[in-house]
Design an enzyme around this catalytic site. Structure first.
Site, PDB file in Angstrom:
ATOM      1  N   TRP A 156       0.811  -1.367  -0.011  1.00 49.76           N
ATOM      2  CA  TRP A 156       0.148   0.119  -0.150  1.00 49.76           C
ATOM      3  C   TRP A 156       0.790   1.373   0.018  1.00 49.76           C
ATOM      4  O   TRP A 156       0.631   2.292  -0.464  1.00 49.76           O
ATOM      5  CB  TRP A 156      -1.055   0.237   1.292  1.00 49.76           C
ATOM      6  CG  TRP A 156      -1.933   1.348   1.321  1.00 49.76           C
ATOM      7  CD1 TRP A 156      -3.125   1.340   0.874  1.00 49.76           C
ATOM      8  CD2 TRP A 156      -1.482   2.588   2.077  1.00 49.76           C
ATOM      9  NE1 TRP A 156      -3.373   2.592   1.071  1.00 49.76           N
ATOM     10  CE2 TRP A 156      -2.478   3.382   1.888  1.00 49.76           C
ATOM     11  CE3 TRP A 156      -0.484   2.782   2.818  1.00 49.76           C
ATOM     12  CZ2 TRP A 156      -2.828   4.524   2.327  1.00 49.76           C
ATOM     13  CZ3 TRP A 156      -0.576   4.123   3.618  1.00 49.76           C
ATOM     14  CH2 TRP A 156      -1.581   4.805   3.146  1.00 49.76           C
ATOM     15  N   HIS A 157       1.992   1.181   0.713  1.00 46.95           N
ATOM     16  CA  HIS A 157       3.004   2.344   0.554  1.00 46.95           C
ATOM     17  C   HIS A 157       3.777   2.512  -0.615  1.00 46.95           C
ATOM     18  O   HIS A 157       3.975   3.791  -1.034  1.00 46.95           O
ATOM     19  CB  HIS A 157       3.879   2.009   1.909  1.00 46.95           C
ATOM     20  CG  HIS A 157       3.292   2.322   3.184  1.00 46.95           C
ATOM     21  ND1 HIS A 157       2.609   1.254   3.807  1.00 46.95           N
ATOM     22  CD2 HIS A 157       3.437   3.480   4.015  1.00 46.95           C
ATOM     23  CE1 HIS A 157       2.445   1.655   4.899  1.00 46.95           C
ATOM     24  NE2 HIS A 157       2.864   2.976   5.195  1.00 46.95           N
ATOM     25  N   GLY A 158       3.713   1.507  -1.532  1.00 46.73           N
ATOM     26  CA  GLY A 158       4.471   1.655  -2.707  1.00 46.73           C
ATOM     27  C   GLY A 158       4.773   0.303  -3.185  1.00 46.73           C
ATOM     28  O   GLY A 158       5.042  -0.946  -2.657  1.00 46.73           O
TER      29      GLY A 158
END
Length: 289
Positions: A156-158
């Site tokens: 989700w962060h990258g």
């Protein structure tokens, strides 16, 4: 905060007349968030960024301080932004959920995630962890549910391998903590570190320090990646949320930082365009982060 629809949407239908107490409360919270962001987080970055930018020449003490400072930098940055958003919404008459609850006072990695980025953690619990089965299953399946949830939170962060590694690391810490909880409690009772009335204050302090060290060390790989210009450098590697070369700095030559292991080299102030290019202008003010 990642607000839930059942809390936020009904508030759009109501009236929000001016309220002095609510407005002043929101302004105080906004000011506190701004203080954490500008006065604490951004100032810690002036020490952290040069240290991680020259790890080959930095001393062990300097790296240790930078690691701990970075932990407080990202906390003050993220919680500062959250407080500013909650405060601004409160001024307008909207109530948003609390997003950080003194995470570095947690005495375990499980408790830490109940206190850090609460809106995101509860979202993953409700929409990923519980649909997978949560804890209402066997030990192996429960462990897999925890690992899957944290790997997904990393993605989700990258979409990068270091985010996957970050998720795996925190997932593994969760699995170990959950599966050894009973054994660790029996050991504390045997060592008389815990009684029927609770854990001793000294042991609680050690637990808190140990949890903080685990969390701080787990953020280090992402910081190194951020120094190479990756996405994390814009999110947590540079807590201000802007690329490192857009940071404002006083004009002049080398300046002693007052902390071990680093001297700050400040370039001339530049006017920066949106694409990151810029021209020297010694008379222009620094661009705010």
């Amino acid at each position: 905060p990642i607000e839930r629809s059942y809390n936020l949407l009904p508030q759009f239908k109501g009236n929000h007349p001016f309220d002095y107490n609510r407005t002043t409360s929101g302004m105080r919270l906004f000011a506190w968030g701004l203080f954490k962001k500008v006065v604490i987080a951004d100032q810690l970055a002036l020490y952290v960024d040069p240290i991680y930018g020259s790890v080959g020449t930095a001393t062990g003490l300097a790296l240790l301080l930078a690691t701990f400072f970075f932990a407080f930098q990202i906390w003050c940055d993220f919680s500062g932004y959250s407080d500013m958003a909650i405060g601004a919404a409160r001024i307008l008459g909207f109530n948003l959920m609390k997003n950080f609850d003194r995470p570095y006072t947690a005495t375990s990695i499980v408790e830490f995630w109940r206190r850090w980025h609460i809106s995101l953690s509860t979202w993953f619990k409700d929409y990923v962890y519980i649909p997978l089965g949560g804890s209402r299953c066997g030990r192996l399946r429960h462990s897999m549910n925890l690992m899957t949830t944290f790997v997904v939170s990393g993605l989700w962060h990258g979409a990068a391998w270091h985010f996957v590694a970050w998720g795996l690391a925190h997932g593994l810490l969760q699995v170990v903590a959950v599966n050894t909880a009973n054994a660790r409690r029996k050991l504390r009772l045997w060592l008389r570190l815990e009684t029927a009335t609770g854990v001793s204050s000294g042991w609680r302090t050690l637990q808190m320090l140990g949890t903080f060290c685990l969390v701080a060390l787990d953020a280090v790989p992402g910081k190194f990646h951020g120094r190479r210009g990756g996405h994390l450098g814009q999110v947590s590697g540079n807590a201000a949320g802007a690329p490192h070369n857009l940071r404002p700095a006083p004009r002049g030559g080398a300046e002693n930082s007052g902390l071990p292991g680093v001297r700050l080299q400040h370039p001339d102030t530049k006017i920066w365009n949106l694409d990151g290019t810029g021209e020297h202008d010694k008379h222009s003010p620094a661009v705010p982060s």
